[in-house]
Design an enzyme around this catalytic site. Sequence first.
Site, mmCIF file in Angstrom:
data_model
loop_
_atom_site.group_PDB
_atom_site.id
_atom_site.type_symbol
_atom_site.label_atom_id
_atom_site.label_comp_id
_atom_site.label_asym_id
_atom_site.label_seq_id
_atom_site.Cartn_x
_atom_site.Cartn_y
_atom_site.Cartn_z
ATOM 1 N N ARG A 1 0.944 -1.122 -0.210
ATOM 2 C CA ARG A 1 -0.093 -0.270 -0.328
ATOM 3 C C ARG A 1 0.560 0.923 -0.008
ATOM 4 O O ARG A 1 1.215 1.971 1.266
ATOM 5 C CB ARG A 1 -0.794 -0.237 1.333
ATOM 6 C CG ARG A 1 -2.117 -0.649 0.988
ATOM 7 C CD ARG A 1 -2.536 -1.809 2.445
ATOM 8 N NE ARG A 1 -1.669 -1.946 3.120
ATOM 9 C CZ ARG A 1 -2.565 -2.055 4.694
ATOM 10 N NH1 ARG A 1 -3.133 -2.375 5.041
ATOM 11 N NH2 ARG A 1 -0.747 -2.672 5.506
ATOM 12 N N ASP B 1 2.488 4.873 -0.222
ATOM 13 C CA ASP B 1 1.588 6.001 0.068
ATOM 14 C C ASP B 1 1.450 6.778 -1.211
ATOM 15 O O ASP B 1 2.347 7.184 -1.771
ATOM 16 C CB ASP B 1 2.478 6.930 1.120
ATOM 17 C CG ASP B 1 2.422 6.347 1.877
ATOM 18 O OD1 ASP B 1 1.143 6.700 2.476
ATOM 19 O OD2 ASP B 1 3.074 6.915 3.278
ATOM 20 N N TYR C 1 13.126 -1.568 -2.601
ATOM 21 C CA TYR C 1 12.196 -0.197 -2.846
ATOM 22 C C TYR C 1 13.640 0.558 -2.872
ATOM 23 O O TYR C 1 15.041 -0.035 -2.550
ATOM 24 C CB TYR C 1 11.833 0.836 -1.136
ATOM 25 C CG TYR C 1 10.728 0.254 -1.006
ATOM 26 C CD1 TYR C 1 9.617 0.956 -1.356
ATOM 27 C CD2 TYR C 1 10.002 -0.760 -0.641
ATOM 28 C CE1 TYR C 1 8.248 0.770 -1.537
ATOM 29 C CE2 TYR C 1 8.334 -1.176 0.370
ATOM 30 C CZ TYR C 1 7.865 -0.144 -0.703
ATOM 31 O OH TYR C 1 6.908 -0.736 0.003
ATOM 32 N N ARG D 1 11.667 5.641 4.432
ATOM 33 C CA ARG D 1 11.124 6.950 4.626
ATOM 34 C C ARG D 1 12.375 7.121 6.152
ATOM 35 O O ARG D 1 12.708 8.157 5.522
ATOM 36 C CB ARG D 1 10.281 7.535 4.271
ATOM 37 C CG ARG D 1 9.642 7.315 2.401
ATOM 38 C CD ARG D 1 8.162 7.727 2.340
ATOM 39 N NE ARG D 1 8.187 9.292 2.242
ATOM 40 C CZ ARG D 1 6.750 9.935 3.547
ATOM 41 N NH1 ARG D 1 5.699 8.870 2.836
ATOM 42 N NH2 ARG D 1 6.895 11.045 3.463
#
Lengths: 249, 249
Positions: B55, B57, B115, B202
Site C-alpha cells: 500500500r 503512500d 525499494y 522513508r
Amino acid sequence: MEKMSKRRIKLVIHYDGTAYHGWQAQCDVDTVQSQIETAIEKLCGCEAKLIGSSRTDAGVHAMGQVAHVDVDTPVPTKNIIRSLNRYLPNDIVVAGAEDVDEIFDAIRSTTSKLYRYTIYTGKIRPVRKIRYCWHRPGKLNIPKMQQAAAKMLGKKNFKSFASAADQRESSVRTILKCDVIENKPFIHIDVEADGFLYNMVRNIVGTLVDIGRGRWQPESIDEILAAKDRAAAGPIAPASGLCLMEIDY
Amino acid sequence: MEKMSKRRIKLVIHYDGTAYHGWQAQCDVDTVQSQIETAIEKLCGCEAKLIGSSRTDAGVHAMGQVAHVDVDTPVPTKNIIRSLNRYLPNDIVVAGAEDVDEIFDAIRSTTSKLYRYTIYTGKIRPVRKIRYCWHRPGKLNIPKMQQAAAKMLGKKNFKSFASAADQRESSVRTILKCDVIENKPFIHIDVEADGFLYNMVRNIVGTLVDIGRGRWQPESIDEILAAKDRAAAGPIAPASGLCLMEIDY
C-alpha cells in the site's frame, strides 16, 4: 529620491512544460513566461516584461531557455536567483542569472539553438519518462534515419517543415547539426540551427520516423525540401519528446 | 449457460504516484488501485477487487508493484495487458500479467520487497526529475551513511523507524540489503527486506541523511534501534524520492 538606472538581467531557465500552455504569456491560461513574470514582480515590486528567446509550445520542455528582463532593483544577482526559485513552482527553475549590457537581446542576439527530441521504443509505457518522450514502440531503421538526417544539414529553405501557422518572411535556415543517436531503448534526435520555423523540429522528427519505419527512403528528403510545401513532409511528432537544450550568443 | 470458473491473474504494475493519493482505494480520492479496478471492470464487465502487495503512500512510485485479481473473462492474458493499458492513464501501466493458481496471494505469498530511494544533491532544482527524487542540495558524508546503513542489516525490531500509525503487532523485520550508492549528483538508497513497517524506508532515509550531514555518528543507529521509539530516529524523507522496485515470491 533618485530613480535607479535600469538593469538588464539575462536568465537561463529550465522547465518541465507539461503543465503549461507553452512559454508565451496569454490571457486566461498558465504559461512559463507568466509564472516567471509574476515571480519577478513579487521580488522587485514592479512590472516585469520578460523576453524569451524561444516561444516553446505547450508540453515542450527546456533545459536552456534564455530570457532577458529589465528590472529596477538593487538586489544582488545571486539573491535574485534564490528568491525567484522560492516563488516559482517545482517544474520551473532559474538556473542562472547575470547582469548584461543593454545591447544584449535574448531574441536578436541568438546565434544558434540546440533542441533534443527523445523517442522511447520499448513496448511497456515508461511511466516515469512519459512526460519527456514520444512513446513509439517498435523498430526503426536507424542508419536510414541517419542518412536522411545528414540531408538536412546546411542552409536551405525549410518551408516543408514549417507548420502553416508560421508567418515569418523567410523559411531559409541553416541546420548545423542533425544527429540521430541510438541509446536503447531511447533514440535522441539532436537538431542545431541558427533559427527554427514554427514546429520545425517536430516536423523533422515525424518525417525521420516515417523514413525509419520504411514509408520513404532517405533520398525523399531532397524532394520534400524542394516541394516547399508542408504537405510533402511527414506528420508532426508529439510535443512531450521535445526539449530546448541550449541557446548560443 | 454454465458459469465460468474464476481465473486468478497476477499483475506487475508501474506507476508515477505523483497524482494519486497512494495505492489503496479510498472514498472520493483518486488512487492507483481504483484506477486499475475501473479499467478491469470496463474490460471484464464485472466487479473487480484488486489485492495489491504494497500500500504505497501518496506520491510514492512503483516500477514493480504486484497485485492479484479474480476475473470472470475468457480474454487471453496478452490481450488483457493491452486492453487495460488502453484504459489506464499515462502514469499507470500494467507491465506484465499471468494466470496463477488460486494459492497465489499478492500479499501473503511475498518473500521480499526492494525499494529504492533517490536523493538529488545538485544546487539547481532538477525540473525533469523533481517528481522522482528528494532535492537536497549540499554535501553528505557517504562513507558514514554506508556505515550506518550496514547496521540496519539483519532481523531486528524496527519500531523506531515505524510511523505511529503502524498498527501491526510485530515490529520485527529482516533487512537483507541496505546500500547507499553515490552516482553524482544522485544518491540511491536501496533497501530490501522481508517486509516493511509503515513509512519505514522513508524514516530510515531521513535518519541516514541526518548522519550524512553530521548530526549523529553511524553508531547512533544502535541506540535508535534499542529505543524502540519513533522519536529517537530522524525525520521522515519526502515521498517523491521513493520507488517500489521489486517484489519477490
